[in-house]
Design a protein around this motif. Structure first.
Motif, PDB file in Angstrom:
ATOM      1  N   PHE A 187       1.031  -1.226   0.003  1.00  0.00           N
ATOM      2  CA  PHE A 187       0.008   0.073  -0.118  1.00  0.00           C
ATOM      3  C   PHE A 187       0.801   1.210   0.209  1.00  0.00           C
ATOM      4  N   ARG A 188       0.384   2.298  -0.298  1.00  0.00           N
ATOM      5  CA  ARG A 188       0.935   3.588  -0.637  1.00  0.00           C
ATOM      6  C   ARG A 188       1.027   4.478   0.288  1.00  0.00           C
ATOM      7  N   SER A 189      -0.103   4.242   1.452  1.00  0.00           N
ATOM      8  CA  SER A 189      -0.402   5.272   2.345  1.00  0.00           C
ATOM      9  C   SER A 189      -0.686   4.397   3.582  1.00  0.00           C
ATOM     10  N   VAL A 190      -0.508   5.125   4.677  1.00  0.00           N
ATOM     11  CA  VAL A 190      -0.760   4.355   6.198  1.00  0.00           C
ATOM     12  C   VAL A 190      -2.363   4.098   6.353  1.00  0.00           C
ATOM     13  N   GLN A 191      -3.263   4.923   5.649  1.00  0.00           N
ATOM     14  CA  GLN A 191      -4.541   4.946   5.810  1.00  0.00           C
ATOM     15  C   GLN A 191      -5.175   3.773   5.126  1.00  0.00           C
ATOM     16  N   THR A 192      -4.483   3.583   3.913  1.00  0.00           N
ATOM     17  CA  THR A 192      -4.974   2.254   3.381  1.00  0.00           C
ATOM     18  C   THR A 192      -4.675   0.878   3.957  1.00  0.00           C
ATOM     19  N   LEU A 193      -3.241   1.020   4.582  1.00  0.00           N
ATOM     20  CA  LEU A 193      -2.877  -0.126   5.396  1.00  0.00           C
ATOM     21  C   LEU A 193      -3.851  -0.283   6.563  1.00  0.00           C
ATOM     22  N   GLN A 194      -4.204   0.761   7.215  1.00  0.00           N
ATOM     23  CA  GLN A 194      -4.939   0.491   8.268  1.00  0.00           C
ATOM     24  C   GLN A 194      -6.412  -0.151   8.126  1.00  0.00           C
ATOM     25  N   THR A 195      -6.806   0.456   7.056  1.00  0.00           N
ATOM     26  CA  THR A 195      -8.150   0.062   6.426  1.00  0.00           C
ATOM     27  C   THR A 195      -7.951  -1.652   6.137  1.00  0.00           C
ATOM     28  N   HIS A 196      -6.968  -2.064   5.621  1.00  0.00           N
ATOM     29  CA  HIS A 196      -6.683  -3.287   5.150  1.00  0.00           C
ATOM     30  C   HIS A 196      -6.466  -4.148   6.468  1.00  0.00           C
ATOM     31  N   VAL A 197      -5.805  -3.694   7.459  1.00  0.00           N
ATOM     32  CA  VAL A 197      -5.755  -4.324   8.590  1.00  0.00           C
ATOM     33  C   VAL A 197      -6.951  -4.811   9.499  1.00  0.00           C
ATOM     34  N   ARG A 198      -7.895  -3.775   9.103  1.00  0.00           N
ATOM     35  CA  ARG A 198      -9.146  -3.905   9.945  1.00  0.00           C
ATOM     36  C   ARG A 198     -10.205  -4.693   9.076  1.00  0.00           C
ATOM     37  N   SER A 199     -10.009  -5.056   7.962  1.00  0.00           N
ATOM     38  CA  SER A 199     -10.675  -5.808   6.965  1.00  0.00           C
ATOM     39  C   SER A 199     -11.131  -7.158   7.442  1.00  0.00           C
ATOM     40  N   THR A 200     -12.184  -8.011   6.904  1.00  0.00           N
ATOM     41  CA  THR A 200     -12.544  -9.220   7.185  1.00  0.00           C
ATOM     42  C   THR A 200     -11.474 -10.168   6.810  1.00  0.00           C
ATOM     43  N   ALA A 201     -10.875  -9.963   5.517  1.00  0.00           N
ATOM     44  CA  ALA A 201     -10.179 -11.028   4.999  1.00  0.00           C
ATOM     45  C   ALA A 201      -8.746 -11.000   5.732  1.00  0.00           C
ATOM     46  N   HIS A 202      -8.168  -9.978   6.179  1.00  0.00           N
ATOM     47  CA  HIS A 202      -7.028  -9.709   6.851  1.00  0.00           C
ATOM     48  C   HIS A 202      -7.239 -10.606   8.208  1.00  0.00           C
ATOM     49  N   LEU A 203      -8.313 -10.068   9.007  1.00  0.00           N
ATOM     50  CA  LEU A 203      -8.570 -10.900  10.027  1.00  0.00           C
ATOM     51  C   LEU A 203      -8.709 -12.409  10.188  1.00  0.00           C
ATOM     52  N   LEU A 204      -9.368 -12.827   9.000  1.00  0.00           N
ATOM     53  CA  LEU A 204      -9.657 -14.262   8.840  1.00  0.00           C
ATOM     54  C   LEU A 204      -8.164 -14.995   8.790  1.00  0.00           C
ATOM     55  N   ARG A 205      -7.414 -14.401   8.026  1.00  0.00           N
ATOM     56  CA  ARG A 205      -6.229 -14.870   7.554  1.00  0.00           C
ATOM     57  C   ARG A 205      -5.257 -15.110   8.876  1.00  0.00           C
ATOM     58  N   LYS A 206      -5.488 -14.015   9.589  1.00  0.00           N
ATOM     59  CA  LYS A 206      -4.528 -13.935  10.831  1.00  0.00           C
ATOM     60  C   LYS A 206      -5.120 -14.939  11.779  1.00  0.00           C
ATOM     61  N   GLU A 207      -6.145 -15.157  11.912  1.00  0.00           N
ATOM     62  CA  GLU A 207      -7.033 -16.314  12.725  1.00  0.00           C
ATOM     63  C   GLU A 207      -6.505 -17.833  12.240  1.00  0.00           C
ATOM     64  N   GLU A 208      -6.296 -17.895  10.843  1.00  0.00           N
ATOM     65  CA  GLU A 208      -6.105 -19.334  10.340  1.00  0.00           C
ATOM     66  C   GLU A 208      -4.549 -19.410  10.604  1.00  0.00           C
ATOM     67  N   ARG A 209      -3.720 -18.269  10.605  1.00  0.00           N
ATOM     68  CA  ARG A 209      -2.272 -18.261  11.043  1.00  0.00           C
ATOM     69  C   ARG A 209      -2.107 -18.774  12.340  1.00  0.00           C
ATOM     70  N   ILE A 210      -2.762 -18.173  13.303  1.00  0.00           N
ATOM     71  CA  ILE A 210      -2.770 -18.389  14.647  1.00  0.00           C
ATOM     72  C   ILE A 210      -3.016 -20.006  15.084  1.00  0.00           C
ATOM     73  N   VAL A 211      -4.176 -20.402  14.449  1.00  0.00           N
ATOM     74  CA  VAL A 211      -4.620 -21.879  14.618  1.00  0.00           C
ATOM     75  C   VAL A 211      -3.465 -22.916  14.221  1.00  0.00           C
ATOM     76  N   GLN A 212      -2.806 -22.521  12.944  1.00  0.00           N
ATOM     77  CA  GLN A 212      -1.956 -23.193  12.224  1.00  0.00           C
ATOM     78  C   GLN A 212      -0.575 -23.390  13.272  1.00  0.00           C
ATOM     79  N   ARG A 213      -0.349 -22.099  13.558  1.00  0.00           N
ATOM     80  CA  ARG A 213       0.847 -22.204  14.433  1.00  0.00           C
ATOM     81  C   ARG A 213       0.631 -22.935  15.726  1.00  0.00           C
ATOM     82  N   ASP A 214      -0.368 -22.747  16.384  1.00  0.00           N
ATOM     83  CA  ASP A 214      -0.782 -23.626  17.803  1.00  0.00           C
ATOM     84  C   ASP A 214      -0.908 -25.135  17.547  1.00  0.00           C
ATOM     85  N   SER A 215      -1.563 -25.621  16.356  1.00  0.00           N
ATOM     86  CA  SER A 215      -1.563 -27.017  15.979  1.00  0.00           C
ATOM     87  C   SER A 215      -0.057 -27.430  15.959  1.00  0.00           C
ATOM     88  N   GLN A 216       0.683 -26.843  15.155  1.00  0.00           N
ATOM     89  CA  GLN A 216       2.110 -27.139  14.887  1.00  0.00           C
ATOM     90  C   GLN A 216       2.612 -27.304  16.000  1.00  0.00           C
TER      91      GLN A 216
END
Length: 370
Positions: free
Chosen positions: A78-107
Motif C-alpha cells: 500500500f502507498r499510504s498508512v490509511q489504506t494499510l490500516q483499512t486493510h488491517v481492519r478488513s475481514t479478509a485480513h482478520l480471517l487470515r490472521k486467525e488461520e495463521r494462529i490456529v495453524q501455529r498452535d496446532s504445529q
C-alpha cells in the motif's frame, strides 16, 4: 484571504475559494495527500495534465516517490498508512490472521506431543535397562558350562539339562549338573525308585512348554527359552511332590488330612499315615504350598447366604435413611438453582434490550419484549 492546506496555496475568499475547492487541482492534491504524496503546484498540474497528475508521479525524483507499506501476512503493498490500516481492519485480513494462529498452535501442539512421547519412551527404555542391570547384579553368579545355541534349542531328555540344555554322559551326571548349576534336587532321592523315569517325565513336560510347578495353570509359552526364563525368574526350577509322581517312588504320595512334623537327619519333614505302601513323606516347604479350598457344604452355603442377605438388608436400610435425610436439602438446592437461572435470564434480556438500537424503547428499554 484563505489558505488551502491540501494545495499549500493562499486564495482570496468568496467565489475564488469556492471555485478552487471545485477545481481539478484541489481534487488531485487531496487524493495525493491521502496517498502520502506532496501537493502539486498549478504549473505542474498544467504540464502533467489531470490524468498524469492523478497517476503515481513517474516524473518525480526517487526522493519524492510514494512510501510503500506492506502487509507480510497477506503479501500486499500500500502507498499510504490509511489504506494499510483499512486493510488491517478488513475481514479478509482478520480471517487470515486467525488461520495463521490456529495453524501455529496446532504445529506447536504436535511438536510438543511428539517430543513428550519421545522423551517418555527414552526414559522408560533407560529405566528398564537400569532395572535389568540391577537385577542382573543381584542374581548370584553360578559358574556352569557354556551351552551352545544349538544345544539349547534341542529337546530335553534324561541326559540333557531341563533348564539350560547342557548334555551329560548319563543320568547321574545330569542330576549332578542340575544340582550344582540350577540348585535342582530330586525330592526324597532315597525313596525315588526310578530317577531316570522321573527325569524322562519332567523332560516331556518341559518339551511340552509346561512349567514344573505351575503346570497348566500358568500362561502359555511359545518357545523353550521363554519357559526357562519363567522358571528361573519365578524360582520354579524344582518340583512339588504330589500324587502326580506316585509311579516313581516306593511310597504313596497322597494328600493327607492330618500331618505332623518330625525330624529326620536334621531335615524337617512332614509325614502322614495312610495308603497301601505307607505314609506320605514330603519336605516342609512343599507342605506350605496352598491347596485348593474344599467344596462348600450345603449348611455352610446357607449360612453364608444368610449373612450376605442380612448385610444387604442393612445396606439398603442405610441408603434409604440417607436418601430421606438429603431429599429436603436437594429440593432446596434445586429451587435456588432455578431462581438464580431465572434472574440471570431476566438480566440477559435487559442487557440485550439496552444494546438493541432498533428496539422501540431505545437504549434504556425496560419491561417485557413483545
Amino acid at each position: 484571504m484563505s489558505h488551502c492546506v491540501s494545495c499549500n496555496m493562499t486564495i482570496e475568499g468568496g467565489t475564488s475559494l469556492s471555485a478552487h475547492y471545485s477545481s481539478d487541482l484541489h481534487l488531485v492534491n487531496v487524493r495525493r495527500k491521502v496517498e502520502g504524496l506532496r501537493p502539486l503546484t498549478a504549473q505542474e498540474h498544467r504540464l502533467k495534465g489531470g490524468a498524469a497528475a492523478d497517476g503515481e508521479g513517474a516524473a518525480e525524483g526517487p526522493g519524492d516517490g510514494p512510501p510503500v507499506y506492506s502487509c507480510t501476512l497477506c503479501k500486499k503493498h500500500f502507498r499510504s498508512v490509511q489504506t494499510l490500516q483499512t486493510h488491517v481492519r478488513s475481514t479478509a485480513h482478520l480471517l487470515r490472521k486467525e488461520e495463521r494462529i490456529v495453524q501455529r498452535d496446532s504445529q506447536a501442539a504436535s511438536m510438543l506431543t511428539s517430543t513428550s512421547l519421545g522423551s517418555a519412551a527414552i526414559g522408560l527404555h533407560r529405566r528398564h535397562n537400569a532395572k535389568a542391570k540391577a537385577m542382573k547384579a543381584k542374581e548370584p553368579t553360578v559358574k556352569g558350562p557354556k551351552v551352545a545355541l544349538g544345544d539349547r534349542d534341542e529337546d530335553t531328555s534324561p541326559t540333557r539339562c531341563l533348564f539350560c540344555g547342557h548334555p551329560s554322559e548319563d543320568v547321574d551326571a545330569n542330576v549332578a549338573h542340575m544340582e550344582a548349576t540350577h540348585h535342582f534336587f530330586v525330592p526324597m532321592k532315597a525313596r525315588c525308585s526310578n530317577v531316570e523315569g522321573l527325569l524322562l517325565y519332567l523332560s516331556r513336560k518341559v518339551n511340552g512348554l509346561v512349567c514344573l510347578v505351575c503346570n497348566e495353570k500358568t500362561r502359555a509359552f511359545h518357545t523353550l527359552d521363554a519357559l526357562r526364563d519363567h522358571m528361573r525368574e519365578s524360582n520354579h526350577e524344582r518340583i512339588v511332590l504330589s500324587v502326580e509322581y506316585n509311579d516313581f517312588y516306593d511310597c504313596t504320595l497322597e494328600d493327607p488330612d492330618n500331618m505332623q512334623k518330625v525330624e529326620i537327619d536334621g531335615d524337617q519333614l512332614v509325614v502322614a499315615a495312610g495308603g497301601d505302601k505307607g505314609g506320605r513323606v514330603v519336605l516342609r516347604k512343599e507342605a506350605d504350598v496352598p491347596r485348593a479350598r474344599p467344596r462348600e457344604s450345603e449348611q455352610h452355603a446357607q449360612q453364608r447366604k444368610a449373612i450376605l442377605a442380612s448385610e444387604n438388608a442393612a445396606l439398603v436400610a442405610a441408603r434409604k435413611e440417607q436418601r430421606e435425610l438429603t431429599t429436603v436439602e436437594r429440593r432446596q438446592q434445586g429451587e435456588l438453582t432455578r431462581r438464580s437461572d431465572a434472574e440471570y435470564q431476566a438480566l440477559q434480556l435487559k442487557v440485550s434490550m439496552r444494546a438493541n438500537k432498533l428496539h422501540p424503547k431505545g437504549y434504556d428499554g425496560e419491561g417485557t419484549l413483545y
